[in-house]
Motif scaffolding. Structure first.
Motif, PDB file in Angstrom:
ATOM      1  N   VAL A   1       1.686  -5.238  -3.518  1.00 24.31           N
ATOM      2  CA  VAL A   1       0.919  -4.216  -4.591  1.00 24.31           C
ATOM      3  C   VAL A   1       1.031  -2.843  -4.111  1.00 24.31           C
ATOM      4  O   VAL A   1       1.202  -2.775  -2.656  1.00 24.31           O
ATOM      5  CB  VAL A   1      -0.544  -4.521  -4.628  1.00 24.31           C
TER       6      VAL A   1
ATOM      7  N   ASP B   1       1.421   1.906   7.834  1.00 24.16           N
ATOM      8  CA  ASP B   1       2.064   1.755   6.429  1.00 24.16           C
ATOM      9  C   ASP B   1       1.290   2.877   5.578  1.00 24.16           C
ATOM     10  O   ASP B   1       0.038   2.339   5.451  1.00 24.16           O
ATOM     11  CB  ASP B   1       1.943   0.267   5.883  1.00 24.16           C
ATOM     12  N   THR B   2       1.836   3.649   4.891  1.00 26.58           N
ATOM     13  CA  THR B   2       1.306   4.569   4.188  1.00 26.58           C
ATOM     14  C   THR B   2       1.439   4.437   2.764  1.00 26.58           C
ATOM     15  O   THR B   2       2.393   3.581   2.316  1.00 26.58           O
ATOM     16  CB  THR B   2       1.841   6.203   4.458  1.00 26.58           C
TER      17      THR B   2
ATOM     18  N   THR C   1       5.832  -1.143   2.605  1.00 25.29           N
ATOM     19  CA  THR C   1       4.964  -2.497   2.849  1.00 25.29           C
ATOM     20  C   THR C   1       5.805  -3.766   2.889  1.00 25.29           C
ATOM     21  O   THR C   1       5.648  -4.523   3.812  1.00 25.29           O
ATOM     22  CB  THR C   1       4.292  -2.673   1.591  1.00 25.29           C
TER      23      THR C   1
ATOM     24  N   THR D   1       0.480   0.270  -2.384  1.00 29.17           N
ATOM     25  CA  THR D   1      -0.533   0.298  -1.123  1.00 29.17           C
ATOM     26  C   THR D   1      -1.452   1.469  -1.440  1.00 29.17           C
ATOM     27  O   THR D   1      -1.231   2.367  -2.058  1.00 29.17           O
ATOM     28  CB  THR D   1       0.199   0.863   0.215  1.00 29.17           C
TER      29      THR D   1
HETATM   30 MG   LIG Z   1       3.071   0.152   0.137  1.00 31.18          MG
END
Ligand SMILES: [Mg+2]
Ligand SMILES: Nc1nc2c(ncn2[C@@H]2O[C@H](COP(=O)(O)OP(=O)(O)OP(=O)(O)O)[C@@H](O)[C@H]2O)c(=O)[nH]1
Lengths: 234, 877
Positions: free
Chosen positions: A34, A55-56, A19, A36
């Motif tokens: 935070v 973004d996983t 992230t 994800t």
């Molecule tokens: Mg993340």
């Protein structure tokens, strides 16, 4: 909503900085994140194309979603933390299989993040951070640790991936080109990473477009209904 | 657009929320079950105004729902009970689905789907039914194309079996039976695609081809799965960790997930919102940015469904409707709380739900409003972009700034207002720094738009406002604005500039509006110190320049006087620098001269301009200029004895004029300088009169300037040939030598002259003049030069002679050749032209040998053709 022309997916263990990398690239800054939940995506205009970047979530709980996010992906960015050998091992053990659903000609990048925390000083002259003084203060002032994962380890993983995918080294970008070390915190090599990947994704997009609707899955990719033993929710 | 992850936060309602929905009661508990506490609502269906409720005691209730909107916009529902029907089992009614095209209600009870009439709830007489169904759903994207048929998909009581049926008015027909790899728990259909929640995962299954696609793992035993079709080829699924996952029939996700609570029971869609129900709350997420927008406390809910856009929730005992607030209202609420980004996302998302024209009007307005919000937060870049894309009438913005719009402007702010501010004072609350920033922004904004389409129609308002801003801020661009094309309104701008003491600029404004007189009047006042404006320190020069290019003669006359008084030398530029065509056309030099009479310096400059620059060949200007030079020189000499530089300069100019010009009256000037010490000048004048002896005499005897004397000889003989020059030099030599007194200096000068200018003399004449007592030594260079010259001349002459003789010889040779052998004339020899014999021994012979009469040859020009022919014929003979 604009329909994306191609997909790039970030995979990797929790808190390796996926992230943060994306945030650094898209919003040009580094801020608190935070962990994800599920996934998030950004749309990036790249030339005439809209590339979606997913973004996983690295958390075990959301592991099952990975295959779906990777489906039809033109590129997968496998991310680890240079200070955690474990995070590199996880890429092979846990995340590689998720990329089975990616496009057949999907390209792979391996990214070691958080180099700012290491004592590897080679990065300072090349830093892309505009806030150089702040950066050098933040990175050189703090206690440095010896890097746990060497660049060669990442290159070795890349070659393993090629084996796994049964790809010939001659047909794909060289390992040295596809293994990156970055810092989302300082911005080191972050633009370079994404731009290199986008550059390589464009021909794939062009071909996907020529062959049919984007992101649809190759028919051969469908499996006849079968029982899967893979993980139930945690 | 970014779709960022959602962080579940337990915001108190209001801080992050949009009011997207209002919860309104539809059916109260009393209407349904009175005080029978054991009766529970099991399922509901809503189709148009018809609301059906199935209960656990095997009843179906039919209500008509009437929506009422109060004048205040408050929505209420009144339900009127139509019927209720007992189905005759001891089981609950588990599912109801209306097929309005068939006027049928599909009722699932005791694993059997029966068809009943929607109006009277009577079973169809044929008794058509589907047996063995655990749950069922309708295909909202049917594949059959038959409007009098609905496609029903059931999860069968048989293990791992899904069945597809076609249901007609009074019959049903099985279409397909497919087996699934695991036991299915929930299903949704879109075309041929089934989206299934199996025991351990969600899959997409194409029942036509049998091909399946894994979505993601999910443990249906632990948590109730949710499978909800949300649109063409897209489903919403309950995922791990309380996620609402989006998936398409291709097995991919096109939207980031929304984050519900872990124990979500049901989900519904009301674009652009996803509504979810858990045991305590109804939560509303936006599909556009995945953020949670609203939370409504709602206890004991167990059904949440949407029916043709109407979202209904139910507890065991009552039915409620979530009434969406109009999108515009929601957007306005967002704007009101300054959540620009979200408002814009919502507005953009609403595009497809609102007719195009209406949308565009609405959207533009929202962009403008958003722009003002950003503006008020001094986010100027964002504001500008929003104003631009919202095509804001710039006057809306200008009107925020007090006094900027011209009084004549017809502008009225749009209604309802685009923002809440009366003016900038209110917006900045008197903060001067903010105020300055806002003004700076407006300056750059107006400057940017003034030359674009945005300005069309109100260029006057824009330019006038810009002028006012510049003037107030003392901005240098004020002048640029006024000297280039602009639309500043005169009266408004003039008053403002005066107020801010921008008198120079005011002059420019007058000038731009063709009021040069007013402009000059102001500027002159500034220079005179009557009013203060330090814009230009060189304003005087500016005025002179202005007058130079001013074509209004009256103004030029009027202010040139003033300018000359200030500074003669600069002031005269009004006339000397004036564009030539302007000078030639409009102003008579004589008028100017008579005006300049009071200003001698100017007059000299002007005459110099006429004589030297424009080369006007008029005697009176030349003489006048010479006289003026003279007067000035006398004047200077009378005050100072020493030659100051000024005198030298003047003398230089005078001499130059006297030498170069041939137009002035020589005698007149000569009279003026006679008896003065201007020897050089008189020499020049005598020279002009060709009285060289006098001139040289003056130079040699009065001035004793031998160099000047030599120079004199040179320039007076320029372009007049060697002869003339030798005459002058000889004259000079005579002046040197014929003095009677043998002045040593003169002798030396004579020697030098001879030795240095040997070529300018005829040596023979010189030798007659030279005194006998001079040694050869003394004149050696001269003599050597002269002898050499003489020898040279002799030799050159000899060569010429030789060459001439040679040439002569060549001609003689030719002549002899031509004579050749004698020609005998006889009667047989005839003229080639007239073919007659020659009677006299006179003929013409052509180089080719042809012979003709002399008179025939003379005629040959008249008939050259014939000659030609005859000569060629003679060649043949
Ligand atoms: Mg993340
Ligand atoms: N020093 C340093 N810290 C970083 C860097 N990148 C990320 N972090 C920190 O690492 C932590 C995790 O970063 P995230 O970006 O949330 O990690 P993630 O991979 O997205 O984690 P999940 O979302 O849980 O999968 C955060 O505290 C970041 O501040 C980096 O380059 N240098």
């Amino acid at each position: 909503m604009k329909k994306p022309d191609g997909k790039v997916v970030l995979l990797g263990d929790m808190s390796v900085g996926k992230t943060s990398l994306l945030h650094r690239y898209m919003e040009r800054r580094f801020q608190d994140t935070v962990s994800t939940v599920g996934g998030a995506f950004y749309l990036k205009q790249w030339g005439p194309y809209n590339i979606s970047i997913w973004d996983t979530a690295g958390r075990e709980q959301f592991h099952g979603l990975g295959s779906m996010y990777c489906r039809g992906a033109a590129a997968v960015i496998l991310t680890y933390d240079v200070n955690s050998l474990q995070s590199l091992t996880e890429l092979e053990d846990r995340f590689l299989a998720l990329t089975d659903t990616a496009s057949a000609d999907c390209i792979f990048a391996i990214v070691g993040n958080k180099v700012d925390l290491t004592d590897d000083c080679a990065l300072s002259p090349e830093t892309e951070d505009e806030n150089r003084p702040e950066k050098s203060l933040a990175s050189c002032g703090s206690i440095k640790v010896r890097k746990q994962v060497r660049a060669e380890d990442a290159i070795a993983l890349y070659k393993k991936i090629l084996k796994y995918k049964m790809l010939d080294e001659k047909d794909v970008p060289a390992a040295e080109k596809m293994c990156f070390e970055t810092s989302a915190k300082t911005g080191y090599k972050v633009d370079y990473l994404f731009e290199t990947v986008f550059e390589m994704v464009v021909p794939i997009i062009v071909r996907q477009k020529a062959e049919g609707s984007p992101q649809t899955v190759d028919i051969t990719d469908y499996k006849p209904a079968k029982r899967t033993k893979s993980g139930c929710c945690a | 657009m970014t779709y960022s992850e959602v962080i579940k936060q337990d915001h108190p309602e209001g801080t992050m929320s949009v009011k997207a929905f209002k919860l309104v009661s539809a059916v109260e508990r009393e209407m349904l079950m009175g005080d029978k506490a054991h009766i529970n609502i099991e399922c509901i269906e809503c189709c148009g105004k018809n609301l059906y409720i199935g209960t656990n005691d095997c009843f179906i209730y039919h209500f008509l729902l009437d929506e009422k909107i109060s004048t205040a916009g408050k929505v209420t529902f009144a339900a009127t009970k139509q019927l209720h029907k007992y189905l005759g089992f001891k089981k609950s009614v588990t599912e109801l689905k209306a097929a309005s095209a068939l006027t049928r209600l599909l009722v699932l009870c005791d694993n059997t789907i029966t068809l009943v009439n929607m109006m009277n709830l009577e079973p169809v007489p044929t008794g058509a039914r589907i047996k063995g169904a655990v749950t069922f759903t309708l295909n909202e994207n049917p594949v059959s194309g038959d409007p009098f048929c609905v496609e029903v998909c059931i999860i069968s009581v048989k293990r791992r079996t899904i069945q597809m049926f076609m249901v007609f008015e009074d019959r049903v027909q099985i279409v397909k039976e497919v087996f699934t790899p695991e036991q299915p728990y929930a299903v949704a259909v879109d075309g041929y695609y089934l989206c299934l929640a199996l025991t351990t995962q969600y899959i997409i299954l194409n029942y036509n081809t049998g091909i399946s696609q894994d979505l993601f793992p999910y443990c249906s035993d632990e948590k109730r799965p949710i499978v909800k079709r949300i649109g063409r080829q897209e489903f919403l699924l309950a995922g791990p960790g309380g996620l609402g996952m989006f998936a398409t029939v291709d097995g991919i996700s096109q939207r980031a997930p929304v984050h519900w609570s872990e124990n979500v029971i049901g989900a519904a869609l009301c674009f652009p919102y996803v509504v979810a129900l858990d045991d305590e709350f109804i939560t509303v997420h936006s599909m556009l940015d995945q953020q949670q927008k609203q939370t409504l406390p709602f206890k004991e809910g167990h059904i949440l469904q949407d029916f043709e856009g109407k979202v209904i929730v139910a507890t065991n005992k009552g039915v409620y409707i979530l009434v969406p607030l109009p999108l515009e209202k929601q957007i306005q609420d967002l704007l009101a709380s300054h959540r620009v980004e979200e408002a814009l996302v919502l507005a953009k998302g609403a595009r497809r739900n609102i007719p195009k024209e209406k949308f565009q009007v609405m959207y533009k307005r929202i962009l403008q409003q958003a722009g003002f919000i950003q503006f008020a937060q001094l986010q100027f870049l964002e504001a500008k972009e929003l104003f631009r894309s919202g095509q804001l009438d710039v006057r809306e913005l200008i009107s925020l700034y007090p006094f900027l719009l011209p009084t004549s402007s017809s502008f009225i702010r749009s209604h309802p207002p685009l923002h809440e501010y009366a003016d900038l004072n209110q917006l900045t609350q008197g903060d001067q720094e903010k105020m300055t920033k806002c003004k700076r922004f407006l300056m750059s904004y107006l400057n940017e738009v003034r030359s674009t389409d945005v300005a069309n129609g109100y260029k006057e308002d824009i330019d006038t406002a810009l002028l006012k801003l510049y003037a107030e801020a003392n901005h240098e661009s004020l002048l640029d604005l006024l000297v280039s094309e602009n639309f500043c309104l005169l009266t408004d701008s003039a008053a403002w500039l005066e107020k801010h003491k921008k008198y120079f600029a005011l002059g420019l404004l007058y000038h731009y509006n063709g009021q040069d007189a007013a402009a000059l009047q102001l500027w002159v006042k500034i220079v005179n110190g009557d009013i203060q404006d330090s814009t230009r320190s060189d304003l005087y020069e500016y005025i002179v320049d202005f007058l130079t290019f001013c074509s209004d003669q009256d103004l030029v006359w009027k202010y040139s006087e003033w300018a000359l008084q200030k500074n003669e030398e600069v002031g005269v530029q009004i006339f000397t620098k004036r564009p030539l065509e302007e000078q030639e056309k409009n102003i008579n030099p004589d008028d100017i001269i008579s005006r300049l009479n009071k200003y001698p310096k100017s007059l000299v400059k002007y005459l110099e301009h006429l004589v030297l620059e424009r080369r006007i060949e008029k005697e009176k200007y030349h003489t006048h200029l010479a006289v003026l030079y003279l007067e000035a020189i006398f004047q200077l000499k009378s005050v100072a004895t020493d030659n100051c530089t000024e005198t030298t300069e003047l003398l230089f100019k005078l001499r130059s004029l006297l030498q170069k010009s041939d137009l002035y009256r020589i005698h007149f000037i000569l009279d003026k300088i006679r008896g003065t010490d201007l020897h050089m000048e008189s020499a020049i004048l005598y020279g002009k009169l060709e009285e060289h002896e006098k001139a040289l005499h003056i130079l040699v005897h009065e001035l004793k300037d031998f160099h000047a004397a030599e120079e004199y000889c040179i320039w007076n003989s320029e372009n007049r040939g060697l002869q003339y020059r030798q005459r002058l030099f000889h004259m000079l030599l005579s002046v040197y030598l014929n003095t009677g007194t043998s002045d040593c200096a003169l002798v030396m000068a004579a020697v030098d002259l001879l030795n240095n200018h040997a070529a300018e003399f005829d040596a023979a004449l010189v030798l007659q003049l030279v005194p006998d007592n001079w040694s050869v030594q003394l004149l050696c260079p001269f003599l050597a030069g002269a002898v050499r010259q003489s020898i040279h001349t002799t030799r050159m002459t000899q060569i010429a002679l030789g060459l001439a003789q040679a040439e002569n010889l060549i001609y003689k040779h030719e002549k002899v050749k031509q004579k050749g052998t004698p020609i005998l004339l006889s009667d047989k020899k005839v003229c080639q032209v007239c073919q007659n014999p020659f009677c006299k021994p006179v003929f013409v012979k052509y180089p080719n040998g042809g012979m003709v009469h002399t008179h025939c040859a003379a005629n040959r020009h008249l008939n050259s053709n014939m000659i030609h022919r005859s000569s060629s014929s003679s060649n043949q003979t």
